[in-house]
Design an enzyme around this catalytic site. Structure first.
Site, short mmCIF file in Angstrom:
data_model
loop_
_atom_site.label_atom_id
_atom_site.label_comp_id
_atom_site.label_asym_id
_atom_site.label_seq_id
_atom_site.Cartn_x
_atom_site.Cartn_y
_atom_site.Cartn_z
N GLU A 162 0.85 -1.21 0.00
CA GLU A 162 0.00 0.00 0.00
C GLU A 162 0.87 1.25 0.00
OE1 GLU A 162 -2.65 1.24 -0.56
OE2 GLU A 162 -4.39 0.30 0.34
N ASP A 163 0.37 2.32 -0.57
CA ASP A 163 1.10 3.58 -0.49
C ASP A 163 0.86 4.25 0.86
OD1 ASP A 163 -1.54 4.06 -1.13
OD2 ASP A 163 -1.12 5.46 -2.76
N ASP A 215 -4.44 5.16 6.17
CA ASP A 215 -5.01 6.39 6.71
C ASP A 215 -6.02 5.98 7.79
OD1 ASP A 215 -5.78 9.02 6.96
OD2 ASP A 215 -6.56 9.24 4.95
N PHE A 264 -2.18 16.66 4.35
CA PHE A 264 -2.60 16.16 3.04
C PHE A 264 -1.39 16.01 2.14
CE2 PHE A 264 -4.34 16.03 -1.15
CZ PHE A 264 -5.50 15.31 -0.98
N ARG A 275 0.55 12.38 -8.94
CA ARG A 275 1.05 11.03 -8.67
C ARG A 275 2.50 10.86 -9.11
NH1 ARG A 275 -3.25 7.58 -7.19
NH2 ARG A 275 -5.22 7.96 -8.26
C1 PRP Z 1 -5.71 5.35 -0.75
C2 PRP Z 1 -4.60 4.38 -0.42
C3 PRP Z 1 -5.29 3.28 0.32
C4 PRP Z 1 -6.42 4.01 1.00
C5 PRP Z 1 -6.03 4.24 2.42
O1 PRP Z 1 -6.33 4.92 -1.92
O2 PRP Z 1 -3.96 3.90 -1.56
O3 PRP Z 1 -5.78 2.28 -0.55
O4 PRP Z 1 -6.61 5.27 0.34
O5 PRP Z 1 -7.04 4.93 3.08
P1 PRP Z 1 -7.80 4.33 4.34
O6 PRP Z 1 -6.75 3.77 5.26
O7 PRP Z 1 -8.51 5.53 4.89
O8 PRP Z 1 -8.75 3.28 3.86
P2 PRP Z 1 -7.32 5.85 -2.74
O9 PRP Z 1 -8.73 5.48 -2.35
O10 PRP Z 1 -6.94 7.28 -2.59
O11 PRP Z 1 -7.11 5.33 -4.22
P3 PRP Z 1 -5.88 5.55 -5.23
O12 PRP Z 1 -4.70 4.78 -4.68
O13 PRP Z 1 -6.39 4.98 -6.49
O14 PRP Z 1 -5.62 7.03 -5.30
#
Ligand code: PRP
Length: 186
Positions: free
Chosen positions: A98-99, A102, A151, A164
């Protein structure tokens, strides 16, 4: 890219150095066999590309798409799979990549459904962790950086699909939105 609304939080050099450390740690923790990496689209594909090459083991990669209902994520855990894996996880050592973690809603849900596929083991590697925002418990075995509740964009993380491709991870200083509005990272 020059953009006055961006402040560098983690430089490209810091990120790359930390990914090399994580790769060494992961290599040592999985002394034999194949490691199945699962990249959560879209943002984590940048981290995955560097992490996979920092692991000195046979790795395989696959991708999974996850969607949260709206962007107003809550502890309700309303998450759905938009792109499933192509491979079986049975008896595999699995590392979810995961990136950012949150609220933890995405990973909490994901780990639950992946465990039902009977992997030999399952762990999580996340480049960024925002522990202050956690709504659901998630155990992250490999954390790149713990960051404050700001953010952030870059290195895969977007704001409305922008930023990105930044090599650094930056704080977006004046994100669009009403004052006090909760903006979700990633
Ligand atoms: C981001 C990130 C995780 C998620 C984390 O994805 O890559 O998958 O949010 O958030 P959380 O812990 O609150 O669930 P995002 O929905 O932004 O999608 P993306 O990677 O396609 O931008």
């Amino acid at each position: 890219m020059t953009d006055s609304s961006l402040r560098v939080l983690l430089s490209a050099a810091e990120i790359q150095a930390r990914i090399q450390e994580l790769g060494k740690q992961i290599t040592a923790d999985y002394p034999s066999g194949t490691l199945q990496l699962i990249c959560i689209l879209k943002g984590a594909c940048f981290f995955l590309a560097d992490l996979a090459r920092a692991i000195d083991r046979e790795v395989r990669v696959d991708f999974m798409g996850i969607s949260s209902y709206g962007k107003g994520k809550t502890s309700s855990g309303e998450v759905r799979v938009t792109k499933d894996l192509d491979i079986s996880l049975e008896d595999s050592d699995v590392l979810v990549v995961e990136d950012i973690v949150d609220s933890g809603v995405t990973l909490n849900y994901l780990i639950h459904i992946l465990e039902q596929r009977r992997p030999k083991s399952i762990r999580v590697a996340a480049l960024l962790d925002k522990p202050d925002r956690r709504l659901r418990p998630v155990h992250v075995s490999y954390v790149g950086f713990r960051i404050p509740d700001e953010f952030v964009v870059g290195f895969g993380l977007d704001y409305a699909e922008k930023y990105r491709n930044l090599n650094d991870i930056c704080v977006l200083q004046e994100p669009p939105g009403a004052p006090g509005q909760c903006l979700l990272a990633g």
